[in-house]
Scaffold this active site. Structure first.
Site, PDB file in Angstrom:
ATOM      1  N   ARG A  23       0.824  -1.208   0.041  1.00 33.09           N
ATOM      2  CA  ARG A  23      -0.008  -0.065  -0.064  1.00 33.09           C
ATOM      3  C   ARG A  23       0.960   1.229  -0.006  1.00 33.09           C
ATOM      4  NH1 ARG A  23      -0.721   4.845   2.652  1.00 33.09           N
ATOM      5  NH2 ARG A  23      -0.369   3.904   4.614  1.00 33.09           N
ATOM      6  N   ASP A  24       1.296   1.669   1.100  1.00 31.59           N
ATOM      7  CA  ASP A  24       2.296   2.718   1.113  1.00 31.59           C
ATOM      8  C   ASP A  24       3.508   2.817   0.179  1.00 31.59           C
ATOM      9  OD1 ASP A  24       3.228   5.157   2.226  1.00 31.59           O
ATOM     10  OD2 ASP A  24       3.673   4.455   4.265  1.00 31.59           O
ATOM     11  N   HIS A 216       5.899   4.448  12.650  1.00 31.93           N
ATOM     12  CA  HIS A 216       5.980   4.452  11.549  1.00 31.93           C
ATOM     13  C   HIS A 216       6.926   5.178  11.100  1.00 31.93           C
ATOM     14  CE1 HIS A 216       3.832   4.288   7.207  1.00 31.93           C
ATOM     15  NE2 HIS A 216       4.521   5.037   7.189  1.00 31.93           N
ATOM     16  N   HIS A 218      10.266   6.844   8.668  1.00 31.03           N
ATOM     17  CA  HIS A 218      10.734   7.126   7.533  1.00 31.03           C
ATOM     18  C   HIS A 218      12.338   7.496   7.527  1.00 31.03           C
ATOM     19  CE1 HIS A 218       6.720   8.297   5.029  1.00 31.03           C
ATOM     20  NE2 HIS A 218       6.715   7.306   5.734  1.00 31.03           N
ATOM     21  N   CYS A 249       4.901   9.560   1.308  1.00 29.58           N
ATOM     22  CA  CYS A 249       3.588   9.888   1.435  1.00 29.58           C
ATOM     23  C   CYS A 249       3.597  10.842  -0.011  1.00 29.58           C
ATOM     24  CB  CYS A 249       3.340  11.022   2.632  1.00 29.58           C
ATOM     25  SG  CYS A 249       1.792  11.684   2.505  1.00 29.58           S
ATOM     26  N   ASN A 258      10.242   5.059   3.408  1.00 29.76           N
ATOM     27  CA  ASN A 258       9.900   4.363   4.541  1.00 29.76           C
ATOM     28  C   ASN A 258      10.944   3.519   4.830  1.00 29.76           C
ATOM     29  OD1 ASN A 258       6.897   4.532   5.019  1.00 29.76           O
ATOM     30  ND2 ASN A 258       6.796   4.017   2.735  1.00 29.76           N
TER      31      ASN A 258
END
Length: 317
Positions: A23-24, A216, A218, A249, A258
């Protein structure tokens, strides 16, 4: 077969990772990605031992066209044993769609930054929190856990530094809705280890032990692994990561990178923590994705490999 219980506490000598690559990682790819590639990616992650995989998202296809086929990916990856297949949603409509598709966890996002919230989901932070109440209600009706990312927890591309108390304010409001976990997201890769310790402490003081906390991260500025280590020291045992280091993002300028799942697994294993993940298998998945996407990924493990290949890594218990 029953799914992984993501609501359970985690032992101090283990960590629970969610791979967000499908997804991300793929949402901002500047080329078409076939459903076959997406399905193979999910299947490879499961085979490598990932217990949680963010399979796709149910958001506007106009805003995120790469995720328009998420329902098909969920359908094609049904029956993957105990792996939790998770879906990002940002409103009640998306929550219903994710439940219908068979998601095991509803994942959502609320920005601590007002400016980023309006750019990302077209709502103020206050409005986004109100929308989370509707998402949580849909999840409760379906008996599903809810995981909420607090984006811009360590800084915003538009507003600059974010105070830990501001993060704690939003976290407290969200915790009252009853989500299973809150993940503090370093959306632009601005955090340093001292920031991680400060924000985790501030949020934990407000939310108590009723809501699990995670990170989460990065690696935009090369500090993700150091920040993960700081998180471990602060008692964090839940982490998001993306295979190969894919992602970032698309709504925040410069928010690339990420933290790479295989690099993070290598760190955890080196520290004697169990993950349940076969690192060599995971590296093979990253290599396959790199070839499928025809681009060089920032994974250190793909370039150098583990420090001691003959070492027996701890297993998930």
């Amino acid at each position: 077969m029953s799914r992984l219980d993501v609501t359970a506490a985690i032992d101090d000598d283990a960590v629970l990772l969610r791979d967000v690559g499908p997804r991300d990682g793929l949402q901002s790819i500047d080329a078409e990605v076939s459903i076959e590639t997406k399905v193979a990616m999910v299947q490879g992650l499961v085979a490598a031992g990932l217990r949680r995989v963010e399979v796709g998202s149910f958001v506007s296809p106009t805003a995120v066209p790469r995720m328009a086929d998420s329902g098909d990916v969920f359908a094609a990856t049904a029956g993957l044993g105990k792996t939790s297949r998770e879906a990002l949603v940002v409103n009640e409509r998306g929550a219903h769609a994710a439940v219908a598709a068979g998601a095991d966890v509803l994942v959502s996002v609320v920005s601590v930054s007002e400016t980023f919230s309006r750019r990302n989901v077209g709502m103020s932070t206050h409005q986004a929190i109100a929308e989370m109440a509707a998402v949580c209600a849909v999840a409760a009706e379906a008996s599903l856990p809810v995981s909420i990312n607090l984006s811009a927890s360590f800084g915003c591309a538009f507003e600059g530094p974010i105070e830990p108390t501001a993060v704690a304010d939003v976290a407290e409001a969200l915790a009252e809705l009853g989500p299973t976990e809150l993940l503090l997201a370093d959306t632009i890769g601005a955090a340093a280890p001292s920031d991680v310790r400060a924000v985790v402490a501030a949020v934990r003081e407000r939310t108590g032990d009723g809501t699990h906390l995670g990170l989460h991260l990065h690696d935009t500025r090369g500090l993700a692994l150091a920040n993960a280590a700081a998180g471990l020291d602060a008692g964090i045992r839940r982490f998001d990561a993306s295979v190969g280091g894919l992602g970032g993002c698309p709504f925040s300028p410069g928010a690339t990178g990420n933290v790479c799942t295989e690099d993070l697994v290598h760190l955890f294993h080196a520290e004697g923590l169990s993950t349940g993940i076969d690192l060599d298998e995971l590296i093979a998945v990253a290599s396959t994705i790199e070839s499928a996407l025809d681009r060089t990924l920032p994974s250190r493990m793909l370039r150098a490999g583990p420090r001691f290949r003959d070492r027996t890594e701890p297993s998930f218990r």
